[in-house]
Design a protein around this motif. Structure first.
Motif, mmCIF file in Angstrom:
data_model
loop_
_atom_site.group_PDB
_atom_site.id
_atom_site.type_symbol
_atom_site.label_atom_id
_atom_site.label_comp_id
_atom_site.label_asym_id
_atom_site.label_seq_id
_atom_site.Cartn_x
_atom_site.Cartn_y
_atom_site.Cartn_z
ATOM 1 N N ILE A 1 0.860 -1.178 0.000
ATOM 2 C CA ILE A 1 0.000 0.000 0.000
ATOM 3 C C ILE A 1 0.902 1.235 0.000
ATOM 4 O O ILE A 1 1.701 1.415 0.913
ATOM 5 C CB ILE A 1 -0.936 0.003 1.222
ATOM 6 C CG1 ILE A 1 -1.859 -1.217 1.180
ATOM 7 C CG2 ILE A 1 -1.763 1.293 1.252
ATOM 8 C CD1 ILE A 1 -2.687 -1.403 2.440
ATOM 9 N N PRO A 2 0.790 2.091 -1.008
ATOM 10 C CA PRO A 2 1.731 3.210 -1.142
ATOM 11 C C PRO A 2 1.429 4.344 -0.175
ATOM 12 O O PRO A 2 0.332 4.437 0.403
ATOM 13 C CB PRO A 2 1.535 3.657 -2.590
ATOM 14 C CG PRO A 2 0.110 3.287 -2.890
ATOM 15 C CD PRO A 2 -0.154 2.022 -2.130
ATOM 16 N N ILE A 3 2.396 5.237 -0.022
ATOM 17 C CA ILE A 3 2.256 6.374 0.877
ATOM 18 C C ILE A 3 1.248 7.397 0.348
ATOM 19 O O ILE A 3 0.873 8.330 1.059
ATOM 20 C CB ILE A 3 3.644 7.027 1.125
ATOM 21 C CG1 ILE A 3 3.604 7.978 2.328
ATOM 22 C CG2 ILE A 3 4.136 7.749 -0.134
ATOM 23 C CD1 ILE A 3 3.269 7.325 3.640
ATOM 24 N N THR A 4 0.766 7.221 -0.861
ATOM 25 C CA THR A 4 -0.293 8.091 -1.381
ATOM 26 C C THR A 4 -1.671 7.698 -0.849
ATOM 27 O O THR A 4 -2.654 8.406 -1.100
ATOM 28 C CB THR A 4 -0.317 8.071 -2.921
ATOM 29 O OG1 THR A 4 -0.315 6.708 -3.367
ATOM 30 C CG2 THR A 4 0.888 8.808 -3.496
ATOM 31 N N TYR A 5 -1.760 6.585 -0.147
ATOM 32 C CA TYR A 5 -3.005 6.226 0.528
ATOM 33 C C TYR A 5 -3.313 7.290 1.582
ATOM 34 O O TYR A 5 -2.461 7.638 2.392
ATOM 35 C CB TYR A 5 -2.869 4.851 1.192
ATOM 36 C CG TYR A 5 -3.890 4.582 2.267
ATOM 37 C CD1 TYR A 5 -5.228 4.349 1.934
ATOM 38 C CD2 TYR A 5 -3.528 4.569 3.607
ATOM 39 C CE1 TYR A 5 -6.172 4.115 2.921
ATOM 40 C CE2 TYR A 5 -4.467 4.330 4.600
ATOM 41 C CZ TYR A 5 -5.787 4.107 4.255
ATOM 42 O OH TYR A 5 -6.720 3.883 5.235
ATOM 43 N N VAL A 6 -4.535 7.817 1.553
ATOM 44 C CA VAL A 6 -4.969 8.824 2.523
ATOM 45 C C VAL A 6 -5.810 8.130 3.586
ATOM 46 O O VAL A 6 -6.875 7.578 3.266
ATOM 47 C CB VAL A 6 -5.784 9.944 1.853
ATOM 48 C CG1 VAL A 6 -6.230 10.971 2.892
ATOM 49 C CG2 VAL A 6 -4.969 10.620 0.758
ATOM 50 N N PRO A 7 -5.356 8.106 4.846
ATOM 51 C CA PRO A 7 -6.067 7.368 5.885
ATOM 52 C C PRO A 7 -7.556 7.712 5.964
ATOM 53 O O PRO A 7 -7.929 8.872 6.109
ATOM 54 C CB PRO A 7 -5.334 7.784 7.169
ATOM 55 C CG PRO A 7 -3.936 8.055 6.711
ATOM 56 C CD PRO A 7 -4.107 8.709 5.362
ATOM 57 N N ALA A 8 -8.378 6.675 5.807
ATOM 58 C CA ALA A 8 -9.838 6.749 5.974
ATOM 59 C C ALA A 8 -10.534 7.673 4.968
ATOM 60 O O ALA A 8 -11.703 7.996 5.156
ATOM 61 C CB ALA A 8 -10.199 7.172 7.398
ATOM 62 N N ARG A 9 -9.874 8.062 3.893
ATOM 63 C CA ARG A 9 -10.455 9.051 2.984
ATOM 64 C C ARG A 9 -11.801 8.601 2.412
ATOM 65 O O ARG A 9 -12.782 9.352 2.472
ATOM 66 C CB ARG A 9 -9.483 9.364 1.836
ATOM 67 C CG ARG A 9 -10.057 10.372 0.826
ATOM 68 C CD ARG A 9 -9.060 10.739 -0.269
ATOM 69 N NE ARG A 9 -8.670 9.573 -1.059
ATOM 70 C CZ ARG A 9 -7.832 9.630 -2.092
ATOM 71 N NH1 ARG A 9 -7.280 10.783 -2.438
ATOM 72 N NH2 ARG A 9 -7.527 8.535 -2.764
ATOM 73 N N ASN A 10 -11.867 7.404 1.850
ATOM 74 C CA ASN A 10 -13.116 6.992 1.237
ATOM 75 C C ASN A 10 -14.214 6.761 2.268
ATOM 76 O O ASN A 10 -15.399 6.934 1.971
ATOM 77 C CB ASN A 10 -12.901 5.737 0.378
ATOM 78 C CG ASN A 10 -12.218 6.060 -0.934
ATOM 79 O OD1 ASN A 10 -12.057 7.225 -1.295
ATOM 80 N ND2 ASN A 10 -11.796 5.031 -1.660
ATOM 81 N N THR A 11 -13.839 6.369 3.475
ATOM 82 C CA THR A 11 -14.823 6.240 4.554
ATOM 83 C C THR A 11 -15.430 7.597 4.865
ATOM 84 O O THR A 11 -16.661 7.733 5.007
ATOM 85 C CB THR A 11 -14.164 5.656 5.813
ATOM 86 O OG1 THR A 11 -13.540 4.409 5.495
ATOM 87 C CG2 THR A 11 -15.189 5.437 6.911
ATOM 88 N N ILE A 12 -14.598 8.614 4.962
ATOM 89 C CA ILE A 12 -15.065 9.974 5.252
ATOM 90 C C ILE A 12 -15.901 10.514 4.102
ATOM 91 O O ILE A 12 -16.988 11.071 4.304
ATOM 92 C CB ILE A 12 -13.862 10.892 5.542
ATOM 93 C CG1 ILE A 12 -13.155 10.448 6.821
ATOM 94 C CG2 ILE A 12 -14.297 12.353 5.644
ATOM 95 C CD1 ILE A 12 -11.789 11.064 7.022
#
Length: 233
Positions: free
Chosen positions: A95-106
């Motif tokens: 999983i790359p560092i471009t993953y934004v924590p919880a973004r799609n959940t929000i």
């Protein structure tokens, strides 16, 4: 005040990228009255928001709402923390560092709230689990779990108006997504896929998003209308 029910209404998440533009076009082709939702969440560039507005202007929506968040306050991603460099060495199996924590959940939670106000029981999101960077919140398992939660957590859901989250691109390759969009008349020159586009809309050409997009057009033998700063690798 809750708006009168209309089964043809849908809330579509529009980021300004190729996938979300295609998702909006698909929703419109299916006869939905489309309400677009975009987020200024503290991302590395705002050019994608300009692209989102151009896309909804081209395709036509009932309303386009922009919501401001500050996910850069928590950081943890190259897209929300300018101190973290966007990877440019190619797609890996991690999983790359471009993953934004919880973004799609929000994003989905806020889309769900607006959908309930509109009495719009259909939500569309352009997530993809085939040609993508490995984000956990782009998988079918996540979408199914969120949909179940949505119908447990809302007044509409418990009163017999279940929500459906549509992900028409989730099992498509990038080539198939591009083909679908072209059939629906999308002007892909309006879209921005790059993680670090500059202020004039030029894409870097070497981030994961640029690589996936450019490869899709290359395989199809179609010119990619993106303006690149450097040739994709």
């Amino acid at each position: 005040m809750i708006a009168p029910a209309n089964p043809n209404k849908a809330v579509i998440l529009v980021s300004g990228g190729l996938d979300s533009a295609t998702t909006l076009a698909i929703a419109k082709s299916q006869g939905y009255a489309c309400y677009a939702l975009s987020f200024d969440y503290g991302q590395r560039h705002r050019v994608e928001l300009q692209a989102a507005r151009q896309i909804t202007n081209q395709l036509g929506v009932i309303e386009h709402k922009f919501i401001q968040l500050n996910l850069d306050n928590i950081g943890g991603s190259a897209l929300t923390d300018m101190r973290i460099e966007v990877p440019i060495t190619g797609i890996t199996h991690q999983i790359p560092i471009t993953y934004v924590p919880a973004r799609n959940t929000i994003f989905l939670a806020l889309a769900l709230g607006w959908a309930e106000v509109l009495s719009a029981y259909d939500l569309f999101m352009g997530v993809n689990a085939v040609d993508y960077s490995g984000y956990p919140d782009c998988r079918p398992e996540f979408i199914m779990a969120f949909e179940k939660m949505a119908n447990l957590a809302t007044k509409a859901g418990v009163e017999g108006h279940p929500f459906k989250i549509h992900t028409p691109l989730i099992n498509l390759k990038k080539t198939q997504i591009i083909q679908a969009g072209l059939r629906l008349g999308i002007d892909y020159s309006l879209t921005i896929s790059c993680y670090q586009a500059n202020s004039t809309g030029y894409a870097c050409g070497v981030c994961d998003a640029c690589r996936l997009r450019a490869e899709g057009f290359r395989v199809l033998g179609i010119a990619d209308p993106t303006r690149y700063l450097t040739q994709s690798l």
